[in-house]
Design an enzyme around this catalytic site. Structure first.
Site, PDB file in Angstrom:
ATOM      1  N   LYS A  50     -11.421 -43.153 -14.974  1.00  0.00           N
ATOM      2  CA  LYS A  50     -10.110 -43.116 -14.333  1.00  0.00           C
ATOM      3  C   LYS A  50      -9.131 -42.438 -15.277  1.00  0.00           C
ATOM      4  O   LYS A  50      -9.387 -42.489 -16.488  1.00  0.00           O
ATOM      5  CB  LYS A  50      -9.629 -44.510 -13.946  1.00  0.00           C
ATOM      6  CG  LYS A  50      -9.688 -45.604 -15.026  1.00  0.00           C
ATOM      7  CD  LYS A  50      -9.144 -45.352 -16.390  1.00  0.00           C
ATOM      8  CE  LYS A  50      -7.672 -45.029 -16.480  1.00  0.00           C
ATOM      9  NZ  LYS A  50      -7.295 -44.722 -17.926  1.00  0.00           N
ATOM     10  N   TYR A  65      -3.824 -49.098 -13.219  1.00  0.00           N
ATOM     11  CA  TYR A  65      -4.476 -50.401 -13.040  1.00  0.00           C
ATOM     12  C   TYR A  65      -3.599 -51.336 -12.208  1.00  0.00           C
ATOM     13  O   TYR A  65      -4.111 -52.143 -11.433  1.00  0.00           O
ATOM     14  CB  TYR A  65      -4.781 -51.048 -14.393  1.00  0.00           C
ATOM     15  CG  TYR A  65      -5.964 -50.421 -15.093  1.00  0.00           C
ATOM     16  CD1 TYR A  65      -7.246 -50.578 -14.571  1.00  0.00           C
ATOM     17  CD2 TYR A  65      -5.813 -49.676 -16.252  1.00  0.00           C
ATOM     18  CE1 TYR A  65      -8.342 -50.003 -15.190  1.00  0.00           C
ATOM     19  CE2 TYR A  65      -6.898 -49.099 -16.876  1.00  0.00           C
ATOM     20  CZ  TYR A  65      -8.166 -49.264 -16.342  1.00  0.00           C
ATOM     21  OH  TYR A  65      -9.242 -48.694 -16.948  1.00  0.00           O
TER      22      TYR A  65
END
Ligand code: NAD
Length: 387
Positions: free
Chosen positions: A147, A232
């Site tokens: 990510k 996140y």
């Protein structure tokens, strides 16, 4: 009790354990009042595990991912791709990887001929994810990608299309979606037992060092705190509600005198409104002492998860009414390595031909939302932060 060759008594059934279906189990030796110990792990023999190749031997690969294989049960590292032959040689020796399975970025495409490699895990700076994911797919390998998935929605779409065309699986490494405490929060909220979730608060901050880093260069990083760590908060809010936000907006702050933030944002606060009415207040910064916490305020209680987005140290507390008192329970679960869990998940998906929990589409959706939250053209250097 049989005597051993040394004359000592042999093990009792309680100490000896039992072999059944290729795994070993022991009877519980603890008293009823204590939790029984979990069964010993039952890893697959190395030759039956799914082989992973790592592209990029930076900090995450060396400090977290390769060490995590010690706790993996279904996966093993079999190849490395690096721009540094010297570093690759040392790392290959440390992890029992053949020298013939070490590739450079230029000759990476030869990996197609290595049958031991089933998954290519791309752990390069974000701006390089797209090209290596597409090259891995063309080599006929399943792909795991760190990510943020890419630098833009368009890059994410290209990656999904390439994997679809090649008939390979694509997983974005959202480790928190595999971390047991985060999963427990998701399960408790979605069960409805504590009523509707009204407010989610998610914070992910850290203090960055000097400026000579790819994370401050837009071409390599795509953005600053938001795609790197604020992501996140965004991804977790979506995972907790199981919904897609109908409204999203952000505000950004960059210290004017700090050259590190000429191309990427330092601090961002953003808000998401979900269809059921849950609101998420999220914040992320490269300039505030590390703090990675999650709070969910529900109709009938509160769940706090300290270090929710950290590699370890999760602490969960649940507050609810208990008669005339406010009862705050601490939830303690066995610590598990979230990197091992996510790698084993991808390996299981390959073995069982399943779609991973966090496929490419999950990464693409986060890119859409990051663009929607920050993409309104603004004057000056804050314009077009996220494409
Ligand atoms: P890093 O800087 O430590 O490593 C990057 C690697 O890429 C190095 O080996 C470097 O040599 C190589 N590289 C190749 N071309 C490069 C270039 N043009 N510029 C810079 N480096 C180049 O970075 P990292 O922290 O390991 O991050 C790698 C990826 O992992 C990123 O996508 C990052 O977002 C992600 N990450 C994820 C987590 C997580 O918790 N899941 C944590 C850290 C990093």
């Amino acid at each position: 009790m049989a005597a051993t060759g040394s004359g000592l008594p042999g093990p009792t059934p309680l100490d000896g354990g039992k072999v059944e279906g290729g795994t070993v189990t022991f009877p519980n030796w603890r008293g009823e009042a204590d939790r029984p110990s979990p069964p010993p792990p039952a890893p697959l023999p190395p030759g039956e595990r799914v082989g992973f190749a790592f592209v990029g031997l930076g900090r995450l690969t060396l400090e977290e991912l390769l060490p995590a294989f010690a706790e993996c049960k279904t996966a093993r590292p079999v190849a490395l791709v690096s721009g540094s032959p010297e570093k690759a040689k040392v790392v290959a020796a440390q992890h029992g990887i053949k020298e013939s399975s070490v590739y450079s970025y230029d000759d990476f495409d030869r990996i197609a001929d290595n049958p031991e490699v089933q998954v290519v895990y791309v752990v390069l700076p974000n701006g390089l994810h797209r090209d290596f994911v597409i090259r891995a797919a063309k080599a006929g390998k399943h792909v795991m990608c760190e990510k943020p998935m890419a630098n833009s929605s368009q890059e994410a779409r290209d990656m999904i299309a390439a994997c679809k065309q090649a008939g390979v699986r694509l997983m974005v490494a959202y480790r928190c979606q595999y971390e047991p405490y985060n999963r427990e929060v998701i399960q408790r909220v979605r069960s409805g037992d504590m009523g509707a979730a009204r407010i989610i608060e998610a914070t992910n901050t850290q203090v960055m060092g000097p400026g000579d880093q790819w994370r401050f260069r837009k071409a390599l990083a795509g953005g600053g705190a938001l795609p790197d760590i604020g992501l996140y908060c965004l991804n977790t809010a979506r995972a907790i509600t199981g919904e897609e936000p109908v409204e999203v907006f952000a505000r950004i702050f960059n210290p004017q005198a700090d050259d590190r933030y000429r191309e990427v944002e330092e601090t961002i606060a953003f808000m998401l409104r979900f269809p059921s009415g849950t609101m998420a207040n999220c914040s992320s910064s490269y300039g505030a002492h590390e703090s990675k916490d999650l709070r969910v305020r529900l109709e009938k209680g509160r769940i706090d998860l300290e270090n929710a987005f950290a590699y370890e140290g999760q602490q969960m507390r649940v507050a609810q009414r208990g008669g005339k008192a406010e009862v705050i329970d601490t939830v303690r679960m066995p610590q598990q390595n979230q990197f091992s869990l996510e790698i084993d998940h991808m390996a299981a998906c390959v073995k069982e031909n399943r779609v991973p929990r966090t496929p490419g589409e999950e990464g693409l959706q986060d890119h859409h939302l990051m663009r929607r939250s920050t993409g309104q053209p603004k004057p000056g250097r804050l314009s077009r932060l996220h494409r």
